[in-house]
Design an enzyme around this catalytic site. Structure first.
Site, mmCIF file in Angstrom:
data_model
loop_
_atom_site.group_PDB
_atom_site.id
_atom_site.type_symbol
_atom_site.label_atom_id
_atom_site.label_comp_id
_atom_site.label_asym_id
_atom_site.label_seq_id
_atom_site.Cartn_x
_atom_site.Cartn_y
_atom_site.Cartn_z
ATOM 1 N N ASP A 12 14.462 98.237 7.679
ATOM 2 C CA ASP A 12 13.820 99.531 7.953
ATOM 3 C C ASP A 12 14.818 100.507 8.570
ATOM 4 O OD1 ASP A 12 11.806 101.386 8.100
ATOM 5 O OD2 ASP A 12 10.920 100.574 9.933
ATOM 6 N N GLY A 15 15.837 105.977 5.848
ATOM 7 C CA GLY A 15 15.557 107.412 5.849
ATOM 8 C C GLY A 15 16.084 108.064 7.115
ATOM 9 N N ARG A 16 15.754 107.479 8.253
ATOM 10 C CA ARG A 16 16.202 108.045 9.535
ATOM 11 C C ARG A 16 17.717 108.035 9.648
ATOM 12 N NH1 ARG A 16 12.596 104.283 12.985
ATOM 13 N NH2 ARG A 16 12.257 103.429 10.910
ATOM 14 N N HIS A 29 19.073 105.063 1.360
ATOM 15 C CA HIS A 29 18.722 103.884 0.550
ATOM 16 C C HIS A 29 19.977 103.279 -0.097
ATOM 17 C CE1 HIS A 29 14.611 104.526 1.409
ATOM 18 N NE2 HIS A 29 14.421 105.555 0.601
ATOM 19 N N LEU A 123 22.312 79.446 -1.611
ATOM 20 C CA LEU A 123 21.292 80.270 -0.943
ATOM 21 C C LEU A 123 20.146 80.613 -1.891
ATOM 22 C CD1 LEU A 123 20.426 82.276 1.413
ATOM 23 C CD2 LEU A 123 21.737 84.006 0.178
ATOM 24 N N SER A 188 4.088 95.082 9.666
ATOM 25 C CA SER A 188 3.813 95.952 8.509
ATOM 26 C C SER A 188 3.371 95.206 7.258
ATOM 27 C CB SER A 188 5.044 96.806 8.176
ATOM 28 O OG SER A 188 5.289 97.704 9.215
HETATM 29 C C1 FPP Z 1 13.303 101.276 4.641
HETATM 30 O O1 FPP Z 1 13.774 102.478 4.997
HETATM 31 C C2 FPP Z 1 13.425 100.621 3.480
HETATM 32 C C3 FPP Z 1 12.821 100.440 2.292
HETATM 33 C C4 FPP Z 1 12.125 101.452 1.510
HETATM 34 C C5 FPP Z 1 12.868 99.119 1.703
HETATM 35 C C6 FPP Z 1 14.244 98.526 1.577
HETATM 36 C C7 FPP Z 1 15.097 99.179 0.545
HETATM 37 C C8 FPP Z 1 16.445 99.168 0.607
HETATM 38 C C9 FPP Z 1 17.185 98.468 1.658
HETATM 39 C C10 FPP Z 1 17.218 99.877 -0.443
HETATM 40 C C11 FPP Z 1 17.340 99.116 -1.723
HETATM 41 C C12 FPP Z 1 17.662 97.693 -1.547
HETATM 42 C C13 FPP Z 1 18.027 96.871 -2.536
HETATM 43 C C14 FPP Z 1 18.267 95.454 -2.229
HETATM 44 C C15 FPP Z 1 18.194 97.347 -3.915
HETATM 45 P P1 FPP Z 1 12.749 103.671 5.194
HETATM 46 O O2 FPP Z 1 12.874 104.555 4.031
HETATM 47 O O3 FPP Z 1 11.376 103.159 5.464
HETATM 48 O O4 FPP Z 1 13.345 104.307 6.487
HETATM 49 P P2 FPP Z 1 12.614 105.242 7.548
HETATM 50 O O5 FPP Z 1 11.583 104.374 8.237
HETATM 51 O O6 FPP Z 1 13.727 105.657 8.449
HETATM 52 O O7 FPP Z 1 12.001 106.364 6.791
#
Ligand code: FPP
Length: 248
Positions: A12, A15-16, A29, A123, A188
């Site tokens: 998580d 975005g931030r 991302h 793994l 979550s």
């Molecule tokens: C959280 O950040 C993440 C996700 C949407 C899920 C995880 C996705 C990735 C790590 C990118 C792609 C990964 C692979 C393995 C292809 P957020 O957008 O919720 O962040 P925020 O809470 O700061 O908005």
């Protein structure tokens, strides 16, 4: 060091991370995908047996369409890009969650990666995709109801072990350690049943910043936890193998 047999991560903060740097969430991302690759390598180097990454939740469909499309293309691109690394490191790849509704390009990349890595014995890497704990429980409950209706199981004698086998990824052990980045203190809707005895580790690090040392810090903290599985501390001390008793 006592390595958790199964580590699951709620990645998580992409975005931030990006917004704090004046970039779009998409950039976060991309850097998040790099952090995922780094973490897979760390897990291989440390000899972790099972690693689950919460990559896309059923709730993530509610994000703007452009972001969802971007995440799906990033997933396909990343799988193709990292296949060589997965093969070189003997990584077995699979998914939990309903991937049948993902875009065709993502389904294809997933199927190709699963097929190519199916005989690997190192793994076990699992991506949770279009996954949620409640959906998982609901689909196991439906499976149970259907079997009961057909007279294959007796509702009065159904056991936790029976129910567990209808959950996604039931061939793997439950996570010993669940890591969540970005300072949020929630699960979550991730593994709900499976997290019954997981140790939870929260870090303020945003996912794109998560590195080998952070992974090690989580495992070190795990080593300081006493897992009692309902027993007293004295009982646990007497039966050293009770650590492995979350057999479901
Ligand atoms: C959280 O950040 C993440 C996700 C949407 C899920 C995880 C996705 C990735 C790590 C990118 C792609 C990964 C692979 C393995 C292809 P957020 O957008 O919720 O962040 P925020 O809470 O700061 O908005």
């Amino acid at each position: 060091m006592n390595l958790p047999n199964h580590i699951a991560i709620i990645m998580d903060g992409n975005g931030r991370w990006a917004q704090a740097r004046g970039h779009s969430r998409f950039w976060g991302h991309i850097r998040g995908a790099k952090a995922a690759t780094r973490t897979i390598r760390s897990a291989v180097d440390l000899g972790v047996k099972n690693l689950t990454l919460f990559t896309f939740s059923t709730e993530n469909w509610k994000r703007p369409e452009m972001e969802v499309n971007f995440l799906m293309h990033l997933l396909s691109r990343q799988l193709k890009k990292e296949l060589k690394m997965l093969m070189e490191n003997n990584v077995h790849f699979s998914c939990v969650g309903d991937i049948s509704v993902l875009p065709k390009h993502a389904q294809k990349a997933l199927a190709e990666t699963m097929q190519a890595t199916k005989d690997n014995t190192g793994l076990n890497l699992v991506f949770a995709l279009n996954y949620s704990g409640r959906q998982d429980l609901l689909s196991a409950a439906k499976e149970f109801a259907l079997r009961a209706q057909r007279g294959e199981v007796d509702p009065h004698s159904v056991t936790e072990e029976d129910f567990n086998q209808w959950l996604a990824g039931s061939e793997r052990p439950h996570p010993d350690l669940i890591i969540r980045t970005s300072g949020e203190l929630r699960v979550s809707n991730f593994f709900l049943w499976q997290a019954a005895y997981s140790e939870l580790y929260f870090t303020d690090k945003l996912w794109p910043d998560f590195k080998h040392d952070d992974f090690l810090a989580a495992i070190t903290e795990f080593n300081h936890r006493e897992r009692r599985f309902g027993q007293t501390g004295d009982q646990v001390a007497r039966t050293s193998d009770s650590m492995q008793n979350d057999t479901l």
